[in-house]
Structures are given as structure tokens and as C-alpha cells.
Design an enzyme around this catalytic site. Structure first.
Site, short mmCIF file in Angstrom:
data_model
loop_
_atom_site.label_atom_id
_atom_site.label_comp_id
_atom_site.label_asym_id
_atom_site.label_seq_id
_atom_site.Cartn_x
_atom_site.Cartn_y
_atom_site.Cartn_z
NE ARG A 278 -3.91 0.39 1.82
CZ ARG A 278 -5.16 0.37 2.29
NH1 ARG A 278 -5.45 1.08 3.36
NH2 ARG A 278 -6.10 -0.35 1.72
CG HIS B 202 -8.04 -0.46 -3.08
ND1 HIS B 202 -7.25 -1.57 -2.85
CD2 HIS B 202 -8.69 -0.22 -1.91
CE1 HIS B 202 -7.42 -1.96 -1.59
NE2 HIS B 202 -8.28 -1.17 -1.01
CD GLN C 162 -12.95 -2.24 -1.52
OE1 GLN C 162 -12.21 -2.28 -0.55
NE2 GLN C 162 -14.21 -2.66 -1.47
CG ASP D 84 -13.61 6.00 -1.25
OD1 ASP D 84 -13.69 5.76 -0.03
OD2 ASP D 84 -12.51 6.00 -1.87
CB CYS E 208 -13.96 0.84 -0.61
SG CYS E 208 -13.59 2.57 -0.27
NE ARG F 274 -10.46 -5.84 -0.34
CZ ARG F 274 -9.67 -4.88 0.15
NH1 ARG F 274 -10.20 -3.80 0.68
NH2 ARG F 274 -8.35 -4.97 0.08
N1 NVA Z 1 -10.06 6.63 -1.31
C1 NVA Z 1 -9.76 6.06 -0.02
C2 NVA Z 1 -9.93 4.58 -0.04
C3 NVA Z 1 -9.68 3.89 1.29
C4 NVA Z 1 -9.84 2.40 1.21
C5 NVA Z 1 -8.36 6.46 0.38
O1 NVA Z 1 -7.46 6.36 -0.46
O2 NVA Z 1 -8.16 6.88 1.51
N1 CP Z 2 -11.35 -0.74 1.82
C1 CP Z 2 -10.12 -0.76 2.31
O1 CP Z 2 -9.13 -0.94 1.60
O2 CP Z 2 -10.05 -0.57 3.67
P1 CP Z 2 -8.72 -0.39 4.51
O3 CP Z 2 -8.18 0.96 4.21
O4 CP Z 2 -9.18 -0.52 5.94
O5 CP Z 2 -7.75 -1.46 4.13
#
Ligand code: NVA
Ligand code: CP
Length: 308
Positions: free
Chosen positions: A105, A132, A135, A227, A267, A295
Site C-alpha cells: 500500500r 485499489h 477492492q 467513497d 469500500c 475482500r
Molecule cells: N479513497 C480512499 C480509499 C480507502 C480504502 C483512500 O485512499 O483513503
Molecule cells: N477498503 C479498504 O481498503 O479498507 P482499509 O483501508 O481498511 O484497508
């Protein structure tokens, strides 16, 4: 055969490969529910690196690899020399000596390509600023569970530059699906990304359409997705985004414009009262907990498929 393949963007996959990954996800669910998961990852170690916080991705990938017989090595960036300036190139070279794959990540999407180049092991995007993929496999697994098919109309309401939206559009473009995007003009999906998606959509027959009006975008769709308005790393522009997006909240009233059978997807994590009202996310149309559960199965399918 996906052995050895990176999972950085869904655009790198053919339609049949995405379908196969999803079919395998459904089989993984059956294995888990009947307590009979095969162990193809026995003796395999996978490094999971996190430059940003995570609940679902961290827990589901760790569980997925463990259930398949492998061992997940999980690191937050601040535990690694990477946080003290060791370059990701060197981090990748070293971790690759101990592991069969690397999940990451990352703050910057390009870092995933650096990790892949220097590790020579498959790299899985566990979320970047530009996508992502894991997801979205879980999202469309949920769609199939609810409707028996993938080709439903889906509307994404919110930030047009959102990483989840980018991967949703990539999936739809590859699979020939219909997605409506509702965002303020100022937050339209970035031009270069939109162009790439449109080129792909032309090949597959997908329909990816932009709307400024969220009510028009959700009219008659079977799935409404949103989101957070402020993604991780965007804290300095939070106020501006909240102001621009204030008319893009998913409310009960907005859901009335969608099909009667429509589901609500997110998500997670969610901010109740900001991008979605509590009575929607906690209401009867919400499929977010199934989406979160899925997931696990999609992560199992991905790691079982790519690890040689
Ligand atoms: N758009 C959000 C998704 C989190 C799973 C972020 O990047 O924070
Ligand atoms: N949806 C998702 O990726 O959640 P987290 O940020 O908790 O991993």
C-alpha cells in the site's frame, strides 16, 4: 495462467482473466465456509508493506495468505529502514530474497513499479493514489452475489479523482460494463486516466459516462457506490474538497432515483453524515459488510493465482 504476474492495475488483465479470478473467489468462499481450504501456499512467505493505515486490506490479505498455508510478513513503513531513507529499490531487492510475492500500500503509484522491477517477484497493489484493484474484485463479487451477473449499471457519486473510482472504471472498461460517474466539474476524473479508460471501453463496448448531476447519474442504476471525500494523504485539501462535494452525499432521497432493487456499496472506512447518510449505509439496501467480507475471498484468489 497468472503465475508471476503483477496486480498493479486492472488494465493489465484480460476480461477472461478477471472472470477467472472472480470464479476462483467464489470457490474460495465455498472452501472457507466448508472449512476445507487447500494449502497451495505452504512454505511460501509474502511480504505485506503499508505506507498508509489499513484495516480491511491488511486483515484480509494476512488472513488469505495464512488460510492458504502461507506466511504473511506484515510491515508498516515506519518499522522499516525505508522510513529512514533506504530506497524502495533496495527494500524490494532484500525482501525478494525471503519471499515469493510482495503486497504494498503506497503513497505514489509509481512505487509499485519500482518494487516490481527490483524484486522480480510479483507485486500486488494494496491501494495507491491511482487504484485499489483488490477492492474492486470484492465489489463485483458482491454485485454478482446480489444480482447473479456482473453487467448491472453502477453509479459512483463523489470525487472523480478517487482511487477506487479509477479501478472501478478500469474493471468496467475491461469487462464491457456501464458506469456513471457523478462529480463536481472541478473534481472530474483526470483527463489522461479518462482517455485511457475510454480507449479500453471502445474495445469492450463498455459505457463510462460523466454527469455533473448526481440525481441524473443514479437514475435507474442497480448499484450506487461512494467513497470518502478526503482520501488518505489529502488532508491539506480537505476543506476545499468537502465544500465542492457537499451536494454529492448519498442520501435516502438520492437512493430513491436508483432502481428499487439497488444496493449501496462503499469500500469503507466511511464517514457517516459526510459522503453517505447513516440511514443508507446502515439501511436495508447496504451491501457494505458483504463487500468487506468478500475482500478475503478475492485476496485468496489473487495470491493463490499469482504466486509461482
Ligand atoms: N479513497 C480512499 C480509499 C480507502 C480504502 C483512500 O485512499 O483513503
Ligand atoms: N477498503 C479498504 O481498503 O479498507 P482499509 O483501508 O481498511 O484497508
Amino acid at each position: 495462467m497468472l503465475k508471476g504476474k503483477n496486480v498493479i492495475t486492472l488494465l493489465d488483465f484480460e476480461k477472461y482473466e478477471l472472470e477467472e479470478l472472480l470464479e476462483l473467489s467464489f470457490r474460495m468462499k465455498e472452501f472457507v465456509l466448508s472449512n476445507s481450504v487447500p494449502k497451495p501456499l505452504t512454505g511460501k512467505i509474502v511480504a505485506l508493506l503499508f505506507e498508509k493505515p489499513s484495516t480491511r486490506t491488511r486483515a484480509s490479505t494476512q488472513a488469505a495468505i495464512s488460510l492458504l498455508g502461507g506466511y504473511p510478513m506484515v510491515f508498516n513503513k515506519d518499522e522499516l529502514q525505508w522510513s529512514r531513507g533506504e530506497p524502495p529499490e533496495d527494500t524490494a531487492r532484500v525482501l525478494a530474497r525471503y519471499t515469493s510475492a510482495i503486497g504494498a500500500r503506497v503513497l505514489k503509484h509509481e512505487t509499485l513499479y519500482t518494487l516490481a522491477e527490483y524484486s522480480k517477484k510479483p507485486v500486488v497493489n494494496l491501494l495507491s493514489n491511482l487504484g485499489h484493484p483488490l477492492q474492486i474484485l470484492a465489489d463485483y463479487m458482491t454485485v454478482k452475489e446480489k444480482f447473479g451477473r456482473y453487467d448491472v449499471k453502477l453509479a459512483f457519486v463523489g470525487d472523480g479523482g478517487d482511487n477506487i473510482l479509477i479501478s472501478l472504471m478500469e474493471f468496467a472498461a475491461k469487462m464491457g460494463l456501464e458506469i456513471h460517474v457523478a462529480s463536481p466539474k472541478e473534481l472530474r476524473p483526470p483527463q489522461d486516466i479518462w482517455k485511457r479508460i475510454e480507449e479500453e471501453a471502445e474495445r469492450s463496448g463498455a459505457v463510462i459516462e460523466y454527469f455533473e448531476d448526481p440525481y441524473e447519474a443514479v437514475r435507474g442504476v442497480q448499484a450506487v457506490y461512494t467513497d470518502v471525500w478526503v482520501s488518505m494523504g489529502e488532508e491539506s485539501i480537505a476543506q476545499r474538497k468537502i465544500e465542492l462535494l457537499k451536494n454529492y452525499r448519498v442520501t435516502k432521497d438520492l437512493m430513491k432515483y436508483a432502481s428499487k432493487e439497488a444496493i449501496f456499496l462503499h469500500c469503507l472506512p466511511a464517514n457517516r453524515g459526510q459522503e453517505v447518510d447513516a440511514d443508507v449505509i446502515d439501511g436495508p439496501q447496504s451491501a457494505v459488510w458483504d463487500e468487506a467480507e468478500n475482500r478475503l475471498y478475492t485476496a485468496m484468489a489473487v495470491f493463490a493465482s499469482i504466486i509461482p
